[in-house]
Design a protein around this motif. Sequence first.
Motif, PDB file in Angstrom:
ATOM      1  N   LYS A 225      39.251  48.441  37.365  1.00 53.74           N
ATOM      2  CA  LYS A 225      37.907  48.140  37.869  1.00 53.74           C
ATOM      3  C   LYS A 225      37.978  47.522  39.261  1.00 53.74           C
ATOM      4  CE  LYS A 225      33.738  45.463  36.803  1.00 53.74           C
ATOM      5  NZ  LYS A 225      33.114  44.514  35.839  1.00 53.74           N
ATOM      6  N   ASP A 226      38.882  46.554  39.453  1.00 59.96           N
ATOM      7  CA  ASP A 226      39.030  45.903  40.763  1.00 59.96           C
ATOM      8  C   ASP A 226      39.454  46.902  41.829  1.00 59.96           C
ATOM      9  OD1 ASP A 226      38.296  43.457  39.805  1.00 59.96           O
ATOM     10  OD2 ASP A 226      40.319  42.677  39.597  1.00 59.96           O
TER      11      ASP A 226
ATOM     12  N   SER B 220      40.695  45.857  33.708  1.00 58.53           N
ATOM     13  CA  SER B 220      40.263  44.941  34.761  1.00 58.53           C
ATOM     14  C   SER B 220      40.926  45.272  36.099  1.00 58.53           C
ATOM     15  CB  SER B 220      40.552  43.486  34.373  1.00 58.53           C
ATOM     16  OG  SER B 220      41.940  43.262  34.233  1.00 58.53           O
TER      17      SER B 220
END
Length: 275
Positions: free
Chosen positions: A16-17, A13
């Motif tokens: 991805k950010d 996550s």
Amino acid sequence: MQYKILISCENPSILKDFFLYSDTYFKCLTTSELWKDISGHFDVFEPDVYLVFPESSYSDTLSQIGRLKASEAYRNTPVVICAKEDICAEIESQFTWGADLIIKRPISPDNLSLSIINYLEKKAEEEAQENEQAQSSDESAEQKTPAKAPADPAKRLHILIVDDDRTVLKLLKSTLEEKYDVTAMLNGVLVEKALASKPADLIILDYEMPIMTGAEVYRKIKENPATKNTPVCFLTGVSERSKVEEIMSLRPRGYLLKPISTDMLFAAVSNLTET
């Protein structure tokens, strides 16, 4: 200039950010914790910086940084560690190789990108200055810049907050006063005069204000030789990507999005005053 950044990250996550918001600033490539992958990507990609997101101080990737720093081919590439505060502290105490830049989470992808870019640009400026000094080594000692006096560890850092919203101003001031010396102002008209009488270690500046906008105040700060190196963190309640990109185009040291959590505020201030 778009820098090339090689990334090791165990948390999908977070990765991805960072990829979602960092394409404006970097050409990105991911690698694993395996030395053959890291060294191979260094050879092919030739990154300007190596970014690591360790989830603990026992991360396999951290053990590879020692090999990286010992290598003649890779040792000059800056290593940036971005981790939770307790992990950063453990890394600093356990590893002898030393990261070039340690950034504490929580931090937004934009602020992380800006911190890395500011570090790289500052490093480039310092190297250019060193080259100039080497070329003019015959200058007299009187012409050389005197060494900067070490900072007094007991002195509280001074933060200047500028925001036309009295409620936000009061909240930020009361929150930060437990650790910092804080000055609060409702507009940017007298910022230059305030800084002349009491220099700041950090300026938190509302982007959208009447009379003088945050952008106008920022430009005046950067045009003044006495204040141009003071880090500025913009404050805004607008989250549209176009507005964020407008803010980022000015190259502040960071920005905070209203409403601000206490953890995010202290983490941002800590990162911006330590780097």
